[in-house]
Enzyme design. Structure first.
Site, PDB file in Angstrom:
ATOM      1  N   ASP A  21       0.758  28.053  24.243  1.00 27.23           N
ATOM      2  CA  ASP A  21       0.188  28.558  25.490  1.00 27.23           C
ATOM      3  C   ASP A  21       1.292  28.765  26.530  1.00 27.23           C
ATOM      4  OD1 ASP A  21      -1.753  29.137  27.465  1.00 27.23           O
ATOM      5  OD2 ASP A  21      -1.821  27.021  28.061  1.00 27.23           O
ATOM      6  N   ASP A  23       0.687  29.141  30.513  1.00 26.22           N
ATOM      7  CA  ASP A  23       0.485  28.378  31.748  1.00 26.22           C
ATOM      8  C   ASP A  23       0.274  26.892  31.481  1.00 26.22           C
ATOM      9  OD1 ASP A  23       0.536  30.379  33.847  1.00 26.22           O
ATOM     10  OD2 ASP A  23      -1.248  31.197  32.880  1.00 26.22           O
ATOM     11  N   ASP A 148      -2.978  23.383  26.927  1.00 21.01           N
ATOM     12  CA  ASP A 148      -3.451  22.338  27.846  1.00 21.01           C
ATOM     13  C   ASP A 148      -4.955  22.419  28.064  1.00 21.01           C
ATOM     14  OD1 ASP A 148      -2.780  24.811  29.366  1.00 21.01           O
ATOM     15  OD2 ASP A 148      -3.736  23.677  30.988  1.00 21.01           O
TER      16      ASP A 148
END
Ligand code: MG
Length: 191
Positions: A21, A23, A148
């Site tokens: 990922d 961000d 996240d």
């Protein structure tokens, strides 16, 4: 090279693939958002203040709309700091694994080109064939996903690894890593 037997007709080996990922995993988006909040309101919002919640839920209700809206500003995603140790560890992993940077870019479509330029600048050892700007991450068929957001791990068909972020500290369903050093150690242990 870390590889597994593929399921193609020829049964060729293929490298294990890791989707990563952007961000709050590769890019320290929270650092930029806290910096922006300080610039806009003159108020220090710390990582401790936002522990266990979304930033929008940690600010006064009359700031909520603006703290989300800045994510849709052209340029906002261009100068986000790189997460500590992400470049070095990812470069090392890219020699042994197939790496994809997978970002749910449709959440903030204005950021698409900024994200492209950010990846070119900060992860020059990856080609743009490694970028996956997607809607739902359910389409990813990598062996691993480091993310996240628990919702992305829920719909991922491979092995999900939760990268610790302020909003996911109470999540217990997934293998968790707290840093890029832990990511490196995890994949070193597979070899
Ligand atoms: Mg993320």
């Amino acid at each position: 090279m870390v590889s597994i037997r593929g399921n193609s007709a020829k049964g060729r080996e293929r490298r294990i693939s890791i989707a990563v990922d952007l961000d709050e995993v590769t890019a320290d988006t929270v650092a930029k958002r806290l910096q922006r909040y300080r610039a806009d309101y003159g108020v220090e919002l710390s990582r401790k203040d936002i522990q266990g919640k979304q930033i929008r839920d940690a600010v006064p209700s009359n700031h909520r709309e603006a703290v989300e809206a800045c994510l849709d500003e052209p340029g906002f995603s261009r100068d986000i700091p790189v997460m500590q140790n992400a470049q070095r560890i990812l470069e090392g992993l890219s020699r042994r694994f197939e790496i994809f940077i997978a970002t749910s870019a449709m959440d903030h479509p204005v950021s698409l080109y900024d994200r492209y330029l950010w990846l070119q600048e900060h992860l020059p050892f990856l080609t743009d064939r490694s970028y996956v700007f997607c809607g739902s991450k359910s389409i990813l068929k990598a062996d691993f996903l480091i993310d996240d957001n628990p919702r992305n791990l829920e719909i991922f068909s491979g092995t999900g690894i939760l990268f610790t972020a302020h909003h996911n500290v109470y999540e217990t369903r997934f293998k968790r890593v707290d840093s890029w050093l832990e990511v490196g150690a995890y994949f070193d242990s597979l070899v």
